[in-house]
Design a protein around this motif. Structure first.
Motif, PDB file in Angstrom:
ATOM      1  N   VAL A  23       0.862  -1.183   0.000  1.00 54.87           N
ATOM      2  CA  VAL A  23       0.000   0.000   0.000  1.00 54.87           C
ATOM      3  C   VAL A  23       0.896   1.230   0.000  1.00 54.87           C
ATOM      4  CG1 VAL A  23      -1.830   1.226   1.207  1.00 54.87           C
ATOM      5  CG2 VAL A  23      -1.709  -1.257   1.350  1.00 54.87           C
ATOM      6  N   ILE A  24       0.615   2.151  -0.901  1.00 50.69           N
ATOM      7  CA  ILE A  24       1.378   3.406  -0.944  1.00 50.69           C
ATOM      8  C   ILE A  24       0.426   4.546  -0.590  1.00 50.69           C
ATOM      9  CG2 ILE A  24       2.754   4.965  -2.408  1.00 50.69           C
ATOM     10  CD1 ILE A  24       4.135   2.348  -2.240  1.00 50.69           C
ATOM     11  N   TYR A  25       0.744   5.280   0.457  1.00 54.54           N
ATOM     12  CA  TYR A  25      -0.082   6.428   0.845  1.00 54.54           C
ATOM     13  C   TYR A  25       0.508   7.707   0.268  1.00 54.54           C
ATOM     14  CZ  TYR A  25      -1.973   3.097   4.186  1.00 54.54           C
ATOM     15  OH  TYR A  25      -2.550   1.998   4.740  1.00 54.54           O
ATOM     16  N   GLU A  26      -0.334   8.725   0.223  1.00 55.36           N
ATOM     17  CA  GLU A  26       0.046   9.995  -0.407  1.00 55.36           C
ATOM     18  C   GLU A  26       1.348  10.571   0.185  1.00 55.36           C
ATOM     19  OE1 GLU A  26      -1.841  11.545  -2.892  1.00 55.36           O
ATOM     20  OE2 GLU A  26      -0.221  13.013  -3.031  1.00 55.36           O
ATOM     21  N   ALA A  27       1.434  10.589   1.520  1.00 60.26           N
ATOM     22  CA  ALA A  27       2.597  11.242   2.158  1.00 60.26           C
ATOM     23  C   ALA A  27       3.896  10.541   1.778  1.00 60.26           C
ATOM     24  CB  ALA A  27       2.421  11.233   3.671  1.00 60.26           C
ATOM     25  N   GLU A  28       3.876   9.213   1.837  1.00 58.85           N
ATOM     26  CA  GLU A  28       5.101   8.461   1.502  1.00 58.85           C
ATOM     27  C   GLU A  28       5.391   8.551   0.001  1.00 58.85           C
ATOM     28  OE1 GLU A  28       2.868   7.381   3.639  1.00 58.85           O
ATOM     29  OE2 GLU A  28       4.113   7.509   5.461  1.00 58.85           O
ATOM     30  N   TYR A  29       4.335   8.577  -0.787  1.00 59.92           N
ATOM     31  CA  TYR A  29       4.532   8.731  -2.234  1.00 59.92           C
ATOM     32  C   TYR A  29       5.294  10.040  -2.508  1.00 59.92           C
ATOM     33  CZ  TYR A  29       3.456   9.678  -7.107  1.00 59.92           C
ATOM     34  OH  TYR A  29       3.567   9.989  -8.437  1.00 59.92           O
ATOM     35  N   GLN A  30       4.877  11.105  -1.829  1.00 54.10           N
ATOM     36  CA  GLN A  30       5.549  12.400  -2.027  1.00 54.10           C
ATOM     37  C   GLN A  30       7.015  12.318  -1.599  1.00 54.10           C
ATOM     38  OE1 GLN A  30       4.414  14.720  -3.668  1.00 54.10           O
ATOM     39  NE2 GLN A  30       2.204  14.403  -3.670  1.00 54.10           N
ATOM     40  N   ARG A  31       7.248  11.682  -0.449  1.00 56.96           N
ATOM     41  CA  ARG A  31       8.634  11.596   0.044  1.00 56.96           C
ATOM     42  C   ARG A  31       9.494  10.770  -0.912  1.00 56.96           C
ATOM     43  NH1 ARG A  31       8.076   9.268   5.899  1.00 56.96           N
ATOM     44  NH2 ARG A  31      10.349   9.362   5.907  1.00 56.96           N
ATOM     45  N   LEU A  32       8.964   9.641  -1.377  1.00 58.02           N
ATOM     46  CA  LEU A  32       9.723   8.794  -2.314  1.00 58.02           C
ATOM     47  C   LEU A  32      10.005   9.553  -3.606  1.00 58.02           C
ATOM     48  CD1 LEU A  32       7.756   5.424  -1.807  1.00 58.02           C
ATOM     49  CD2 LEU A  32      10.110   5.865  -1.078  1.00 58.02           C
TER      50      LEU A  32
ATOM     51  N   GLY B  82      19.667   4.978   1.652  1.00 60.63           N
ATOM     52  CA  GLY B  82      19.257   5.064   3.063  1.00 60.63           C
ATOM     53  C   GLY B  82      17.938   5.809   3.216  1.00 60.63           C
ATOM     54  N   ASP B  83      17.800   6.897   2.458  1.00 61.65           N
ATOM     55  CA  ASP B  83      16.569   7.699   2.541  1.00 61.65           C
ATOM     56  C   ASP B  83      15.368   6.879   2.076  1.00 61.65           C
ATOM     57  OD1 ASP B  83      18.112   9.794   3.358  1.00 61.65           O
ATOM     58  OD2 ASP B  83      18.242  10.735   1.372  1.00 61.65           O
ATOM     59  N   LEU B  84      15.563   6.157   0.984  1.00 63.68           N
ATOM     60  CA  LEU B  84      14.453   5.348   0.451  1.00 63.68           C
ATOM     61  C   LEU B  84      14.058   4.260   1.446  1.00 63.68           C
ATOM     62  CD1 LEU B  84      15.600   4.961  -3.276  1.00 63.68           C
ATOM     63  CD2 LEU B  84      13.585   6.206  -2.477  1.00 63.68           C
ATOM     64  N   LYS B  85      15.060   3.644   2.043  1.00 62.47           N
ATOM     65  CA  LYS B  85      14.777   2.568   3.013  1.00 62.47           C
ATOM     66  C   LYS B  85      14.002   3.108   4.209  1.00 62.47           C
ATOM     67  CE  LYS B  85      18.451  -0.815   2.255  1.00 62.47           C
ATOM     68  NZ  LYS B  85      19.781  -1.222   2.699  1.00 62.47           N
ATOM     69  N   ARG B  86      14.377   4.304   4.643  1.00 62.14           N
ATOM     70  CA  ARG B  86      13.686   4.898   5.794  1.00 62.14           C
ATOM     71  C   ARG B  86      12.212   5.134   5.479  1.00 62.14           C
ATOM     72  NH1 ARG B  86      18.419   7.049   7.142  1.00 62.14           N
ATOM     73  NH2 ARG B  86      18.328   8.730   5.629  1.00 62.14           N
TER      74      ARG B  86
END
Lengths: 165, 199
Positions: A7-16, A124-128
């Motif tokens: 599941v991909i949520y809006e907030a994480e989608y933006q960060r990724l 590292g950023d992506l993993k977080r």
């Protein structure tokens, strides 16, 4: 096991997407794609207009799975990255954690070395973000908060097919 | 493993066509491609040899209308059927939400069907899936051929308890009877399973 959803949520989608945009700039690449190991595109940035992104995601996952199979044959756990050099464009593919595949398309304005270096920094950023996402998704699954499907009716399912085939 | 993207508001379901070599998996996918509204289909990718043998996989993305505001996309894959492509078959099963087993109705292919069916169960188990719980449909293909065995005989070998929905088909015929019915059946099963929560 069956219902192991991603599941991909809006907030994480933006960060990724922001991480991919930074990687695109820093590596002087043409395009960056984040794909999951099953072959689904999570996000893409850069010059993607002339690329069939759905096909790309599926083929990248297939190539990565085959590369992983080769690694196992040789007794390696994984080959964490693979690289395909073309006359004009090249493609660098790196595994990020257990589930993600980062794909960078670049031309002669960049080099494999630069791309490899910048990918290491983005990793590292992506993993977080992905770890946050996994926690959020499992919390939602436990509370049945993610019951998008619970409201689906038989009529909804019937209507899915009416105009398509 | 269904994929839900709240940002692009889409749900993606992965469906895999399985079965022995030359049973008609690619023919099913090509028929679906030809029979789908061009706006609703993506590019058909076929990684096959010159002898029409699938080398790695076929891939066809389809877009169905929105359900509860989420676009439903189907990613159809077929595996290479020949026995020696076992490693590739296993890779493609990863993350499958539903499986369609295409059986070849010809008498001389009966054993090939059974072997492929066993191979499928092993590959499902490798990912922790169980054929009795994953959405699964059987298609008896090539029903028009003179050497096709009666459906009862195929059922006795592949679906003796009648626990799996099954369909007769002729994927190579111009109107491809049974092809869309099979696909619809597995999509319905996947959505019903997701509705239940998959437990």
């Amino acid at each position: 096991m069956y219902n192991a959803q991603m599941v991909i949520y809006e907030a994480e989608y933006q960060r990724l997407t922001e991480i991919c945009e930074k990687l695109l700039r820093d590596s002087m690449a043409r395009a960056v794609f984040l794909v999951d190991k099953v072959g689904q595109l999570i996000t893409s940035v850069g010059q993607t207009a002339n690329i069939d992104t759905t096909s790309l995601a599926s083929l990248v996952a297939g190539a990565t799975a085959a590369t992983g199979g080769l690694a196992n044959l040789l007794g390696e756990e994984e080959f964490p990255s693979h690289y395909h050099q073309g006359a004009r464009d090249s493609i660098y593919i790196a595994l990020i954690g257990e589930q993600l595949i980062l794909t960078i398309i670049f031309d002669n304005r960049s080099t494999e070395g630069l791309v490899r270096l910048r990918v290491k920094r983005a990793e590292g950023d992506l993993k977080r973000v992905f770890s946050d996402l996994s926690q959020k998704a499992s919390a939602a699954a436990e509370t049945k908060n993610n019951s998008l499907f619970s409201e689906i009716t038989d009529e909804d399912i019937e209507e899915l097919f009416s105009d398509t085939f | 493993m269904s994929f839900i993207n709240y940002s692009s508001r889409e749900i993606i379901l992965k469906i895999v066509y399985y079965g022995p070599g030359l049973c008609g998996k690619t023919t099913n996918i090509k028929f679906i491609y030809a029979g789908t509204n061009p706006d609703a289909r993506g590019k058909l990718i076929s990684l096959e040899t010159k002898q029409e043998r699938t080398l790695f996989f076929d891939f066809l993305p389809l877009s169905l209308p929105a359900i509860r505001g989420f676009k439903t996309r189907l990613h159809l894959y077929s595996v290479p059927g020949q026995l020696f492509y076992s490693a590739s078959r296993k890779l493609i099963m990863k993350g499958a939400d539903g499986v369609i087993f295409v059986a070849d109705s010809q008498r001389e292919r009966m054993e090939a069907n059974v072997i492929s069916f066993e191979d499928l169960q092993e590959n499902l188990a490798a990912y922790g899936y169980d054929i009795n719980t994953i959405p699964f449909v059987i298609q008896y293909n090539k029903r028009d051929l003179p050497n096709a065995v009666p459906v009862e005989e195929l059922r006795a070998r592949l679906n003796p308890d009648g626990q799996f929905p099954d369909f007769e088909s002729i994927a190579a015929a111009p109107n491809g009877p049974g092809v869309f019915d099979t696909l619809k059946a597995v999509v319905k099963m996947i959505l019903m399973e997701l509705k239940k929560g998959g437990n």
